[in-house]
Design an enzyme around this catalytic site. Structure first.
Site, PDB file in Angstrom:
ATOM      1  N   ARG A 175      -2.033  -0.767   5.435  1.00 11.73           N
ATOM      2  CA  ARG A 175      -3.532  -1.255   4.839  1.00 11.73           C
ATOM      3  C   ARG A 175      -3.157  -2.658   4.312  1.00 11.73           C
ATOM      4  O   ARG A 175      -3.922  -3.608   4.408  1.00 11.73           O
ATOM      5  CB  ARG A 175      -3.979  -0.281   3.798  1.00 11.73           C
ATOM      6  CG  ARG A 175      -4.563   0.906   4.277  1.00 11.73           C
ATOM      7  CD  ARG A 175      -4.711   1.684   3.155  1.00 11.73           C
ATOM      8  NE  ARG A 175      -3.592   2.391   2.596  1.00 11.73           N
ATOM      9  CZ  ARG A 175      -3.725   3.427   1.600  1.00 11.73           C
ATOM     10  NH1 ARG A 175      -4.801   3.690   0.919  1.00 11.73           N
ATOM     11  NH2 ARG A 175      -2.613   3.869   1.224  1.00 11.73           N
ATOM     12  N   CYS A 199       0.921  -1.276   0.009  1.00  9.93           N
ATOM     13  CA  CYS A 199       0.132  -0.004  -0.137  1.00  9.93           C
ATOM     14  C   CYS A 199       0.728   1.204   0.086  1.00  9.93           C
ATOM     15  O   CYS A 199       1.647   1.282  -0.935  1.00  9.93           O
ATOM     16  CB  CYS A 199      -1.004  -0.205   1.115  1.00  9.93           C
ATOM     17  SG  CYS A 199      -0.080  -0.205   2.799  1.00  9.93           S
TER      18      CYS A 199
END
Length: 320
Positions: free
Chosen positions: A263, A258
């Site tokens: 994430r 990410c």
């Protein structure tokens, strides 16, 4: 274990509620780490704060902490090598998932992730919370954590990818999955709204497939059932081991990334712990590193025509 998942690692609100007495005991039997991006008055009773911006990084803020540093921080939180650690946080465990991944690759013996995080805990009727966050010097008492019990997270680890591993994956044609927003993936933004931009350029790693991390979660922030997770990953050409192993044999290694590895930790949990997928690596340098590398290939725009890794860019891509 939870409403949506069947895993010993990803645990439900009910599972944690049944163990709160252990978490609040002075004995280092069970500890709940809260890893939030923001500050709140309400938190899981007995939970201990773990700072996402300092406790999960080296003292200089550049990279993962070494074993000695991490051991000191865990001991300060009342955690010993044998302690059961439950990690949770806000924003659907956005940074708590990274803390969980870090403890996993560091080799802590028993670490769990609270499915749905802070929001899921608070929305359950009858779940009590505490206010007035205690200082680090309050309970639980600090303990000694022997650094020799940890695998140094700054070393190489199969669940951690570096930029060299990403290049190897591209050369071998192995899956690389980008879990950022669509705007970041296309190069229209360098960071999502509300976050600092640490990379010089926007775009993505060439040949990466896009799967937004929140597609792996339900509206309440808990993980989707395994069948839905498997469908989501198949949509980006990543096999799910629980359903595909008998027909595909050993699955190709997959890299998830990410902006800073936060994430993508959610994707790592989904593949590793909920789909039993082997050979999954989280690229914690992510776009912050790749987007600042001199000469690293970068793709921008719709992924209609992307050249093989290591070749000159064509329509929709440009090397930077």
């Amino acid at each position: 274990m939870g409403e949506h998942v069947d895993s010993d690692r990803v645990v439900s609100v009910d599972w944690l509620a049944d163990r709160l007495d252990r978490a609040r005991s002075p004995a280092a039997d069970c500890r709940v780490l809260r890893v939030n991006r923001a500050s709140y008055d309400e938190h899981v009773p007995g939970s201990v704060p773990f700072d996402w911006a300092s406790d999960l990084q080296r003292p200089d803020g550049r990279g993962l902490p070494d074993a000695n540093t991490l051991a000191h921080r865990l001991g300060r939180a009342g955690i010993a090598p044998e302690t059961t650690v439950v990690v949770y946080g806000d924003d659907h465990n956005l940074v708590a998932g990274f803390a969980y991944w870090l403890l996993r690759i560091a080799g802590h013996s028993d670490v769990r992730l609270l499915d749905g995080g802070r929001e899921r805990w608070l929305e359950r009727v009858g779940r009590t919370v505490e206010a007035n966050v205690p200082s680090r010097n309050a309970d639980p008492p600090a303990v000694d954590y022997d650094a020799d019990a940890l695998h140094d997270p700054t070393w190489e680890h199969p669940a951690r990818a570096g930029r060299g591993d990403v290049r190897d994956a591209l050369d071998a044609g192995h899956p690389v999955v980008d879990v950022r927003t669509r705007a970041e993936f296309l190069g229209d933004r360098v960071a999502p709204p509300g976050f600092d931009a640490h990379a010089l350029v926007g775009g993505r790693i060439p040949s990466a497939k896009h799967l937004h991390w929140e597609r792996l979660l339900t509206e309440d922030g808990t993980f989707r059932p395994a069948s839905e997770l498997a469908d989501a990953f198949r949509s980006v050409e990543v096999s799910a081991a629980t359903t595909d192993r008998t027909t595909t044999g050993d699955a190709d290694p997959v890299v998830v990334y990410c902006k800073l590895g936060k994430r993508s930790s959610t994707a790592w949990v989904a593949l590793t712990d909920l789909l039993d997928r082997e050979a999954v690596a989280n690229y914690d340098g992510s776009w912050t590193e790749w987007g600042n590398l001199i000469g690293a290939p970068v793709a921008v725009g719709p992924p209609n025509v992307e050249p093989p890794a290591g070749t000159q860019a064509e329509s929709g891509t440009e090397p930077r």
